[in-house]
Design a protein around this motif. Structure first.
Motif, PDB file in Angstrom:
ATOM      1  N   CYS A  40       1.084  -1.405  -0.572  1.00  9.82           N
ATOM      2  CA  CYS A  40       0.092   0.465  -0.258  1.00  9.82           C
ATOM      3  C   CYS A  40       0.796   1.400  -0.291  1.00  9.82           C
ATOM      4  O   CYS A  40       0.603   2.317   0.059  1.00  9.82           O
ATOM      5  CB  CYS A  40      -0.772   0.106   1.523  1.00  9.82           C
ATOM      6  N   GLY A  42       2.842   2.449   2.500  1.00  5.57           N
ATOM      7  CA  GLY A  42       2.969   3.176   3.324  1.00  5.57           C
ATOM      8  C   GLY A  42       1.971   3.239   4.260  1.00  5.57           C
ATOM      9  O   GLY A  42       1.563   4.644   5.560  1.00  5.57           O
ATOM     10  N   CYS A  44      -0.707   2.685   5.801  1.00  2.00           N
ATOM     11  CA  CYS A  44      -1.503   1.261   6.500  1.00  2.00           C
ATOM     12  C   CYS A  44      -2.753   0.449   6.683  1.00  2.00           C
ATOM     13  O   CYS A  44      -3.251   0.474   7.246  1.00  2.00           O
ATOM     14  CB  CYS A  44      -1.635   2.827   8.400  1.00  2.00           C
ATOM     15  N   CYS A  46      -2.130  -2.834   4.408  1.00  2.00           N
ATOM     16  CA  CYS A  46      -1.936  -3.834   3.778  1.00  2.00           C
ATOM     17  C   CYS A  46      -1.541  -4.194   4.908  1.00  2.00           C
ATOM     18  O   CYS A  46      -1.168  -6.150   4.552  1.00  2.00           O
ATOM     19  CB  CYS A  46      -1.158  -3.331   2.664  1.00  2.00           C
ATOM     20  N   ALA A  47      -0.420  -4.090   5.856  1.00  5.15           N
ATOM     21  CA  ALA A  47       0.282  -4.613   6.186  1.00  5.15           C
ATOM     22  C   ALA A  47       1.073  -6.300   5.864  1.00  5.15           C
ATOM     23  O   ALA A  47       1.896  -6.602   6.842  1.00  5.15           O
ATOM     24  CB  ALA A  47      -0.877  -6.324   7.272  1.00  5.15           C
ATOM     25  N   CYS A  49       4.148  -4.573   5.997  1.00  6.63           N
ATOM     26  CA  CYS A  49       5.166  -4.324   5.790  1.00  6.63           C
ATOM     27  C   CYS A  49       6.028  -4.920   7.524  1.00  6.63           C
ATOM     28  O   CYS A  49       6.799  -4.053   8.309  1.00  6.63           O
ATOM     29  CB  CYS A  49       5.572  -2.746   4.991  1.00  6.63           C
ATOM     30  N   CYS A  86       5.961   1.211   8.029  1.00  6.23           N
ATOM     31  CA  CYS A  86       5.333   2.360   7.784  1.00  6.23           C
ATOM     32  C   CYS A  86       4.925   3.046   8.976  1.00  6.23           C
ATOM     33  O   CYS A  86       4.647   4.221   8.368  1.00  6.23           O
ATOM     34  CB  CYS A  86       5.007   1.949   6.476  1.00  6.23           C
TER      35      CYS A  86
HETATM   36 FE1  FES Z   1       1.143  -0.903   4.055  1.00  4.95          FE
HETATM   37 FE2  FES Z   1       2.642  -0.420   5.392  1.00  4.95          FE
HETATM   38  S1  FES Z   1       3.471   0.163   3.913  1.00  4.95           S
HETATM   39  S2  FES Z   1       0.415  -0.717   6.010  1.00  4.95           S
END
Ligand code: FES
Length: 106
Positions: A40, A42, A44, A46-47, A49, A86
């Motif tokens: 995603c 950054g 927050c 997609c999870a 990272c 992220c």
């Molecule tokens: Fe997607 Fe961190 S890059 S939640």
């Protein structure tokens, strides 16, 4: 600048120089650390990272926000020291930080 070490599940270490104000995720991507997908970018959402903050650094890094905690439910094998990289901003106090990359994301 802060030195951040990423340790893969197989023990491979990646020592990086992180820019203050960047995120730990951005640092991983810029340095080609395997295992940090960051689908995603950054936001927050997609999870992918997901990292485990080294025990010695848990207190300094701090815990996740409520939104991040909700997303961590979708992470692969979350633990009490799980964070979304992220959502961790690089600052001088994190010089020397060690994070562990899970064996897979999602
Ligand atoms: Fe997607 Fe961190 S890059 S939640």
């Amino acid at each position: 600048m802060a030195k951040i070490t990423f340790i893969e599940a197989d023990g491979t270490r990646h020592e990086t120089e992180a820019e203050t104000g960047a995120t730990v995720m951005e640092t991983a991507i810029m340095n080609g650390v395997p295992g940090i997908v960051a689908e995603c970018g950054g936001a927050c959402t997609c999870a992918t990272c997901h990292v485990y903050v080294d025990e010695a650094w848990s207190e300094t890094v701090g815990g996740p926000s409520m939104m991040e905690e909700d997303m961590l439910d979708f992470a692969f094998q979350p633990k009490p020291n799980s964070r979304l990289s992220c959502q961790i901003k690089v600052k001088d106090a994190l010089d020397g930080l060690v994070v562990h990359v899970p064996s897979r994301q999602g």
